[in-house]
Enzyme design. Sequence first.
Site: not given
Length: 583
Positions: A7, A108, A307
């Site tokens: 991304e 992501d 994350y």
Amino acid sequence: MRLIIAEKHSVGQAIAQAVGGHMEKHDGYVQVGDDLVTWAQGHLVDLAAPDEYKDHDWDRWSLDTLPIDPTPDWQWKVSRDKGADRQYKVVAGLMRRGDVDMLVDACDPDREGEAIFRRIVKHAGVSKPMRRLWVASLEEDAIRDALASMKDETEYQGLADSAMIRAKADWLIGMNASRAYSLVYNARFTVGRVQTPTLAMIVDRDRQIAGHVARPYWKVVAPMGGWKLAGERLDKREDAETLLRIVNSDDFAFSIFKAERKQQHDAPPRLYDLTGLQKDMSRLHGLTAARTLSALQSLYEKKLATYPRTDSQYITHDDLDTLRGLTEGDRLAAGFIEPDAKPERPHLELTVNDAKVAGHTAILPTMQADKAALDELGDDERLVLTRVVRRMWEAVGDDYVHDVTNVVANIDPHWCEKHPDEGRLLPEGECRFTSRSDQPVSLGWHAIEHAAPQEDHGEEDEAAGNIIPANLAAGVSIAPVPHGGATLSEGKTKPPKPFTEATLLAAMEHASRWVEDKDLKAALDDDESHSGGIGTPATRADVIEKLIRTGYVERKGKQLRSTEQGRSLIDVVAPKLKDVAVF
């Protein structure tokens, strides 16, 4: 040859390093062995704006053109953001190469990441086998493990469909409602699927504050020698003065109706999801939700945190070894917590709940985080990483143990017998007195950051300073110390507090409070559904920032207050467009 599409540039570089081997840098991508690694630039492909539909006259703002609905012929365009067109051509060109026989979605690991990848593939007109790289950490071992266990991209179709539905719903509501209200009221209004219900909550709170009429009340407070008994709120001053005169009588005594002692064990808090971290960073350090997310995203890209955009507060059994490694030794203690605050035997099992992890685990530091890495960070990143590490230690810590004593007293019946006239002056309920003490026994997880500022409890926190005698028991009579030392405390009722970033995030997360329908309320409250109120952990910060950019909300210190323009929009918009139950 595989084409791996990340991304962002930084994530692409991390993946390339994890793949290993000789790295050849090219314009917009790198080659590592037989793998090509490239990257998007956020949303390279977006839904086209109304004026870009050339077969309609939607470029004209007129009620005659409404409603605008491209279904089923939705059109997409390459983003107008700087550099997006150039990077799209690189990615699309690589996709079309004859020697590329597999596409790997390494965007992501969430709904938006899925949308970014799928839109590029569709817009490029490419049809090739696709796999999904789903990884919550950019550490090399985690990436290599994820590369070895990739699933077919079709298994994430539900995520892609969800992203598509949300994007189209946002477009339809935003484009149509914004134009309609702007045209009818000759004003520039911006209406959004999540934005407008959120604004409605702020406006409703501000109007409750503005409409609040402060009403005075009085309380009699009697000193008891190291602790206090406080009377009920009385609306009439003359009643309060009567009670004060009684309590300050020379022979007055209280009768203890209840003296209840209980040792409470407060379990450690859960690990952070994004919204929980944003709330605490706002409360503790005044960081906006957007600043917290930006700092956490940077930590993720620097391989120092997992994350960020997660709605889970747990890890799975598969992650226990990782957590065990994080808590071994002093690498994540030195520079983060006081040495004696570290739990002797961390309770790792408290953080595990496989059923409550939907895609992403809770936010954790990585094995690369330590004091040396912390010292290299900017202010926001340092604050966020420190809080993430401290929450990890809190979550595996011991219970906070404290002794809580609650006392209920009334006018001693024997005193009433001696003074029958005065004993009948006030109803029994108005002669009730209470006291509370709360004494720590073992700090447990509170030792990690026990000195942190807490939310303002105001005058309601009456346990402060009280040390109630251990031998106080129900049925005993006890006089104030000193006699005649009771005082009259005057106060006024207070309106609800204005929203802060922390309390607004909580309201968005638990939007069921604004819902009357029982079934919908239950669905919003259901952890298993992961509905999470209005907005998502990934979008709530953007919603707040957009409300500020459009002039509907303004920051006043830590407070978020609606503007006249924002209140005007809520006054005219249809009830369904501001109802959290609909969105």
